[in-house]
Design an enzyme around this catalytic site. Sequence first.
Site, PDB file in Angstrom:
ATOM      1  N   PRO A 264      40.174  36.831  70.168  1.00  0.00           N
ATOM      2  CA  PRO A 264      39.042  36.397  70.902  1.00  0.00           C
ATOM      3  C   PRO A 264      37.722  36.154  70.645  1.00  0.00           C
ATOM      4  O   PRO A 264      36.244  37.724  70.171  1.00  0.00           O
ATOM      5  CB  PRO A 264      39.336  36.882  72.093  1.00  0.00           C
ATOM      6  CG  PRO A 264      39.220  38.327  71.973  1.00  0.00           C
ATOM      7  CD  PRO A 264      40.070  38.795  70.486  1.00  0.00           C
ATOM      8  N   ASP A 265      37.032  35.469  70.569  1.00  0.00           N
ATOM      9  CA  ASP A 265      35.512  35.146  70.656  1.00  0.00           C
ATOM     10  C   ASP A 265      34.640  36.261  71.985  1.00  0.00           C
ATOM     11  O   ASP A 265      35.960  36.154  72.529  1.00  0.00           O
ATOM     12  CB  ASP A 265      34.749  33.741  70.445  1.00  0.00           C
ATOM     13  CG  ASP A 265      33.477  33.367  70.142  1.00  0.00           C
ATOM     14  OD1 ASP A 265      33.032  34.703  69.985  1.00  0.00           O
ATOM     15  OD2 ASP A 265      33.069  32.258  70.258  1.00  0.00           O
ATOM     16  N   MET A 266      33.867  36.338  72.055  1.00  0.00           N
ATOM     17  CA  MET A 266      33.148  36.864  73.034  1.00  0.00           C
ATOM     18  C   MET A 266      33.575  36.069  74.345  1.00  0.00           C
ATOM     19  O   MET A 266      33.415  34.406  74.068  1.00  0.00           O
ATOM     20  CB  MET A 266      31.505  36.596  72.655  1.00  0.00           C
ATOM     21  CG  MET A 266      30.871  37.179  74.402  1.00  0.00           C
ATOM     22  SD  MET A 266      28.785  37.202  73.446  1.00  0.00           S
ATOM     23  CE  MET A 266      28.595  35.428  73.386  1.00  0.00           C
TER      24      MET A 266
END
Length: 752
Positions: A264-266
């Site tokens: 996941p991205d942030m």
Amino acid sequence: MRFVSLAVGAALLGAAGASSISSNVGLLKANGVALGNWEAAYEKASAFVSGLTTDQKLALITGSNVESANGNFTPLYFLDGDMGLQDFYYVSAFSLSSALAMTWDRDAIYEQAKAVGSEFYNKGVQVVAGPTSQPLGRTPWGGRGVEGFGPDPYLNGLATGLTTKGYVDAGVIPGGKHFLLYEQETNRTSSFGSSGEGSPYSSNADDKTIHETYLWPFYDAVKNGAGAVMCAMTKVNGTMACENSDLLMKMLKTELGFPGMVWPDMNGQNSAKGSALGGEDYGSSSIWSTSTMESFLSNGTLSEARLNDMAIRNLIGYYYVNLDNGRQPTRQTTDVYVDVRANHSKLIRENGAKSMALLKNEGVLPLSKPHVMSIFGAHAGPIMGGPNSNVDVMGSGPTYQGHLATGSGSGMASMPYLITPYDALTNKAAQDGTVLRWVLNDTYSSGGGSSLVPSSTSSTAVEPSFENFATGSDICLVFINALAGEGADRTELYNADQDAMVNTVADNCNNTVAVVNTVGPRLLDQWIEHDNVTAVLYGSLLGQESGNSIVDLLYGDVNPSGRLVHTIAKNESDYNVGLCYTAQCNFTEGVYLDYRYFDAHNITPRYPFGHGLSYTTFHYSSLAIKAPSSITKAPKGNLTVGGPSDLWDVVGTVSARIANNGTLSGAEVPQLYLGFPDSADQPVRQLRGFDRVELSAGQEAVVTFNLRRRDISYWNLKTQQWMVAGGKYTVFVGGSSRDLRLNGTFFLWVGS
């Protein structure tokens, strides 16, 4: 990261247990994907996972150390980005991806990626958070378009694939991003009150738009060896991208046959259940806690097969790029002197020069030992705090008060140094005996009219102003930029101060050359038709050698060959997609982005997609088309890594003869555009091939474009697959999307 005492055994995924997932969709072996050259990596990964306990598998997928009878594994280290390593000393600052795309040069794209990858490898980093295919550039106001390869899916896809291959060949894991439909910064994490408190916006698009535009480049990434994909922090069709099983399990892992991990991205991982079942494979231990995941396993929410699949996907990329051979140097702290730059400065300088597009030239370029030259604009010189000054675009102005050569946030390189245009021009002036004057800001103008030597003194001093320095100069170079980046979108596509500077200088200097470096489309119409604006160089952000690259072009040491990867409009209102300020962002434009929209609505651009001039001229002739008389409607090949195997088959060719009929050596970028039968419901024409060919004066060459099945396919909403339409196809070959010099047709009969 090391494996030690690895015991290799034969272990495959077990059968799926009871689960809230009704099938094994998205599980690697259950999909029947023909893994090809990924098979050996899969066998190693599954053998290691077979000896792990549940706790150890959970440790693996949450980035913790694993100690087992099969060996020990330390977590993979992920780091940005495509422009070079962040947070390290003694590394290179490369051109951003948007600049690299402007080279339209396959070798340049691949070689930069391999060089970037080698620096990651030699610093002990395993995963590159890249290539950045998206943001694609749906809207010219998007803040992070500078990090990607542009809004055309074909060009973006080819560059994404070549970058992926470069990283793989350097021995690191490519982690393509952002998946999917993440196209603006505004409200990417913000709330919308009662309509969606605390939620990011949702990008809503139909399957045709998704497949033909946004998913297209990820086919290239997967085909060329992507071992990881980053899911975006926003929503797609109402569901968080990192919890969206349609995106991750169905499209990415099944349709594309993606064998690697999704991480996941942030802020991308919001819930334990949603992310685990949606298709995320690597996540936070605070969300995927041992107690939570064990409860999911015991109550059937999560199957053992899915957990095994997650664990294997975390390892398969590691084995695929042979990181298990023990040769990668150990990762050091960021300030330890380990110089990994090799001779990459030469490559950066060359690629920077290849990327700049000459939009206009009325004979003033290339320069040849001007007597008096003046340079203007903050963009010509250094920022006061140095090239690694922290750039926080949140709330910053739309321009950068110094030479803009790298991005911000995830797109910001670690500059070892920066050659500005001021630096490079000073060196050139010293060599040539040129008198050089400068005003290194955008607003310094206190009136004018003075001659080079004021009557009040015998000195050569002149009161510094745009007017005074421009008057009496043989050549005036005006440098302007446009800034945006992670965290904030663009507020304008032009700048009043900079445009006034260009006009003021041009009012007082017969040969005014504008040099533009920008994060996205930058409007030029406030001054482009000024009689004294005689040349324009236009490009993206070029990295540490930026000034040298620009000066190489200005003086003709390099003949310009860069081409636009976006359309430059005459007015902001000519663009059809702006920023979205609501919780639901509907992609109602479908596939009609950039030149495809301009063509569909017959809008005349200032400069079209693909445009770029040279110091020489080229002639096109001898169009030849070889196409099959018939073809099956849908692909019949096995599912492989990258989709159906025959989707990649070459089914036809188009060739043309290109001749350099000028007096200088140069490089031309012939482009192939294809018009589809009406039944395919496609844009007027789409890019489906290009090449960059270097020719000496008087030399000619035949350029051949391969047409793959996917290049003549469209996404059929009813059948949910790639299909070929029967009927007449129109072929165009030329120097831009509007400079179409050759055309022809072919007909396809489509069978079942």
